[in-house]
Design a protein around this motif. Sequence first.
Motif, PDB file in Angstrom:
ATOM      1  N   VAL A   1       0.825  -1.214   0.000  1.00 43.96           N
ATOM      2  CA  VAL A   1       0.000   0.000   0.000  1.00 43.96           C
ATOM      3  C   VAL A   1       0.856   1.260   0.000  1.00 43.96           C
ATOM      4  O   VAL A   1       0.616   2.178  -0.807  1.00 43.96           O
ATOM      5  CB  VAL A   1      -0.997  -0.012   1.183  1.00 43.96           C
ATOM      6  N   PRO A   2       1.882   1.381   0.866  1.00 47.79           N
ATOM      7  CA  PRO A   2       2.709   2.598   0.810  1.00 47.79           C
ATOM      8  C   PRO A   2       3.384   2.806  -0.543  1.00 47.79           C
ATOM      9  O   PRO A   2       3.505   3.947  -1.010  1.00 47.79           O
ATOM     10  CB  PRO A   2       3.744   2.371   1.920  1.00 47.79           C
ATOM     11  N   ALA A   3       3.807   1.720  -1.193  1.00 41.47           N
ATOM     12  CA  ALA A   3       4.484   1.861  -2.482  1.00 41.47           C
ATOM     13  C   ALA A   3       3.545   2.393  -3.554  1.00 41.47           C
ATOM     14  O   ALA A   3       3.928   3.246  -4.366  1.00 41.47           O
ATOM     15  CB  ALA A   3       5.065   0.516  -2.921  1.00 41.47           C
ATOM     16  N   ILE A   4       2.324   1.916  -3.565  1.00 42.43           N
ATOM     17  CA  ILE A   4       1.365   2.386  -4.571  1.00 42.43           C
ATOM     18  C   ILE A   4       0.947   3.820  -4.269  1.00 42.43           C
ATOM     19  O   ILE A   4       0.831   4.655  -5.173  1.00 42.43           O
ATOM     20  CB  ILE A   4       0.145   1.455  -4.628  1.00 42.43           C
ATOM     21  N   ARG A   5       0.715   4.136  -3.016  1.00 43.70           N
ATOM     22  CA  ARG A   5       0.326   5.500  -2.654  1.00 43.70           C
ATOM     23  C   ARG A   5       1.428   6.513  -2.961  1.00 43.70           C
ATOM     24  O   ARG A   5       1.146   7.705  -3.112  1.00 43.70           O
ATOM     25  CB  ARG A   5      -0.039   5.552  -1.163  1.00 43.70           C
ATOM     26  N   ALA A   6       2.657   6.042  -3.063  1.00 38.44           N
ATOM     27  CA  ALA A   6       3.771   6.947  -3.375  1.00 38.44           C
ATOM     28  C   ALA A   6       3.873   7.265  -4.863  1.00 38.44           C
ATOM     29  O   ALA A   6       4.614   8.180  -5.250  1.00 38.44           O
ATOM     30  CB  ALA A   6       5.090   6.327  -2.902  1.00 38.44           C
ATOM     31  N   LEU A   7       3.112   6.549  -5.696  1.00 38.96           N
ATOM     32  CA  LEU A   7       3.153   6.812  -7.136  1.00 38.96           C
ATOM     33  C   LEU A   7       2.424   8.113  -7.453  1.00 38.96           C
ATOM     34  O   LEU A   7       1.430   8.451  -6.798  1.00 38.96           O
ATOM     35  CB  LEU A   7       2.509   5.659  -7.903  1.00 38.96           C
ATOM     36  N   PRO A   8       2.865   8.848  -8.463  1.00 42.40           N
ATOM     37  CA  PRO A   8       2.183  10.100  -8.809  1.00 42.40           C
ATOM     38  C   PRO A   8       0.795   9.836  -9.392  1.00 42.40           C
ATOM     39  O   PRO A   8       0.578   8.855 -10.104  1.00 42.40           O
ATOM     40  CB  PRO A   8       3.105  10.741  -9.848  1.00 42.40           C
ATOM     41  N   THR A   9      -0.143  10.722  -9.091  1.00 40.12           N
ATOM     42  CA  THR A   9      -1.490  10.620  -9.645  1.00 40.12           C
ATOM     43  C   THR A   9      -1.448  10.862 -11.147  1.00 40.12           C
ATOM     44  O   THR A   9      -0.912  11.871 -11.595  1.00 40.12           O
ATOM     45  CB  THR A   9      -2.423  11.657  -8.995  1.00 40.12           C
ATOM     46  N   PRO A  10      -2.008   9.952 -11.945  1.00 39.80           N
ATOM     47  CA  PRO A  10      -2.033  10.200 -13.392  1.00 39.80           C
ATOM     48  C   PRO A  10      -2.919  11.382 -13.737  1.00 39.80           C
ATOM     49  O   PRO A  10      -3.924  11.643 -13.068  1.00 39.80           O
ATOM     50  CB  PRO A  10      -2.602   8.891 -13.970  1.00 39.80           C
ATOM     51  N   GLN A  11      -2.547  12.111 -14.775  1.00 39.25           N
ATOM     52  CA  GLN A  11      -3.280  13.306 -15.167  1.00 39.25           C
ATOM     53  C   GLN A  11      -4.260  13.002 -16.294  1.00 39.25           C
ATOM     54  O   GLN A  11      -4.007  12.132 -17.125  1.00 39.25           O
ATOM     55  CB  GLN A  11      -2.314  14.394 -15.627  1.00 39.25           C
ATOM     56  N   PRO A  12      -5.413  13.688 -16.323  1.00 40.87           N
ATOM     57  CA  PRO A  12      -6.363  13.470 -17.421  1.00 40.87           C
ATOM     58  C   PRO A  12      -5.746  13.831 -18.762  1.00 40.87           C
ATOM     59  O   PRO A  12      -4.924  14.743 -18.863  1.00 40.87           O
ATOM     60  CB  PRO A  12      -7.518  14.423 -17.070  1.00 40.87           C
ATOM     61  N   GLU A  13      -6.162  13.096 -19.781  1.00 43.17           N
ATOM     62  CA  GLU A  13      -5.723  13.395 -21.134  1.00 43.17           C
ATOM     63  C   GLU A  13      -6.547  14.551 -21.685  1.00 43.17           C
ATOM     64  O   GLU A  13      -7.723  14.680 -21.363  1.00 43.17           O
ATOM     65  CB  GLU A  13      -5.893  12.170 -22.030  1.00 43.17           C
ATOM     66  N   PRO A  14      -5.971  15.393 -22.520  1.00 43.11           N
ATOM     67  CA  PRO A  14      -6.774  16.476 -23.121  1.00 43.11           C
ATOM     68  C   PRO A  14      -7.812  15.884 -24.064  1.00 43.11           C
ATOM     69  O   PRO A  14      -7.610  14.832 -24.675  1.00 43.11           O
ATOM     70  CB  PRO A  14      -5.729  17.293 -23.890  1.00 43.11           C
ATOM     71  N   VAL A  15      -8.938  16.572 -24.170  1.00 36.99           N
ATOM     72  CA  VAL A  15      -9.973  16.159 -25.093  1.00 36.99           C
ATOM     73  C   VAL A  15      -9.460  16.376 -26.516  1.00 36.99           C
ATOM     74  O   VAL A  15      -8.928  17.457 -26.834  1.00 36.99           O
ATOM     75  CB  VAL A  15     -11.270  16.956 -24.865  1.00 36.99           C
ATOM     76  N   PRO A  16      -9.580  15.362 -27.386  1.00 35.88           N
ATOM     77  CA  PRO A  16      -9.081  15.533 -28.771  1.00 35.88           C
ATOM     78  C   PRO A  16      -9.721  16.718 -29.476  1.00 35.88           C
ATOM     79  O   PRO A  16     -10.908  17.033 -29.249  1.00 35.88           O
ATOM     80  CB  PRO A  16      -9.466  14.201 -29.440  1.00 35.88           C
ATOM     81  N   ALA A  17      -8.957  17.388 -30.294  1.00 37.16           N
ATOM     82  CA  ALA A  17      -9.482  18.516 -31.056  1.00 37.16           C
ATOM     83  C   ALA A  17     -10.646  18.053 -31.926  1.00 37.16           C
ATOM     84  O   ALA A  17     -10.598  16.993 -32.544  1.00 37.16           O
ATOM     85  CB  ALA A  17      -8.378  19.106 -31.941  1.00 37.16           C
ATOM     86  N   GLY A  18     -11.697  18.846 -31.941  1.00 39.32           N
ATOM     87  CA  GLY A  18     -12.872  18.506 -32.739  1.00 39.32           C
ATOM     88  C   GLY A  18     -13.872  17.634 -32.034  1.00 39.32           C
ATOM     89  O   GLY A  18     -14.938  17.329 -32.582  1.00 39.32           O
ATOM     90  N   ALA A  19     -13.556  17.182 -30.793  1.00 38.19           N
ATOM     91  CA  ALA A  19     -14.514  16.358 -30.049  1.00 38.19           C
ATOM     92  C   ALA A  19     -15.692  17.227 -29.618  1.00 38.19           C
ATOM     93  O   ALA A  19     -15.595  18.446 -29.500  1.00 38.19           O
ATOM     94  CB  ALA A  19     -13.835  15.736 -28.829  1.00 38.19           C
ATOM     95  N   ALA A  20     -16.792  16.547 -29.343  1.00 37.35           N
ATOM     96  CA  ALA A  20     -18.020  17.283 -28.959  1.00 37.35           C
ATOM     97  C   ALA A  20     -17.798  18.035 -27.662  1.00 37.35           C
ATOM     98  O   ALA A  20     -17.057  17.606 -26.805  1.00 37.35           O
ATOM     99  CB  ALA A  20     -19.161  16.309 -28.810  1.00 37.35           C
TER     100      ALA A  20
END
Length: 348
Positions: free
Chosen positions: A329-348
Amino acid sequence: MVAVGMLLSDVPSTVPPAQQFDGVRRIVEAAQRVGMTYIAIGQHFLYGDLRWLQPVPLLARLAADCDRGTRLATQIMIAPLYHPVMLAEELATLDVVTEGRLVFGAGIGYRPEEFEYLGIPFKERAARTDEILELLVKLWTQDEVTHSGRFWQLDGVRPHLKPVQSPHPPIWVGAQSVAGARRAGRFGDAFPVTPEATYDEIEERFAAVREGFAARGKPFGPQPVRRNVQVAGSRDEALVEYARVSKGKYLSYASKGMTHAGDAETLDRDFLASVAQHAVVGSDAEVVAQLTDLCTRFPVDPLLLRPQWPSMSTEDTIAAIERLGREVVPAIRALPTPQPEPVPAGAA
């Protein structure tokens, strides 16, 4: 930080319900003590030799025992067995009672008998789920709702109960299939990956979710991933223990129609080979390495671990949680939070 949580298990129906509830409270306390911040529970009806405590009242009660930073997830509720108005109000109430800590995980179900018990056609479960997910959001976010669908009609109703979270609790749409991942892309906020999914299957399902999000103009962010784990002094010890505690449940799944980890005959004949592609077993270092690879290859958050099986006592489960709390658990909690991907250009 990548959050870590746990999946509560069903137990044999020979265990008195009051004893089961006492065990759940002790297990949740242990999970929080080692740094787990998601508590998730599944759902079944008339389940025979095994028993689930129903998630809405159980999570409402657990909210009083849980830290303010602990989220409570239905993983999953069988959505098509409900009328959407009843489900919307039950869940809104649960979000109020948990002070905005609810995560609503929904699925279509896989046991035909549960639908027969409740008088709902099994073949309609996917279409019913789609309509329910659409209507839930309306009931949670609109002051007046008009809906004309295949299964339900509402004409100018005024919801009297809204969730605490705005615009509504996160909706995780779970499934084994790519079709279910597409449903998550159309209606959900996340797709909780099943424990049996291989890396190739995760990639394929995330692509389907990503496509659905893009069509809605919604960024593809971190996704919840479930994994079955067993830590021991060595990989060989972990494999032996994993087979001892979990094989019966895998066979039970297969007998009830869930065969994604293998049919009953194959599981019984060569259990460890059947689960080798998805179960995370080994020493502390080996399990940390496997889970770190998973969480760096894919945008994982939270990581939901299953340390409990019906064959295990409360004491056994707490010991397994404490073992995970030493290094994993400590090892996983030490990983950086992944960031959201940008919405592709032209998406709704």
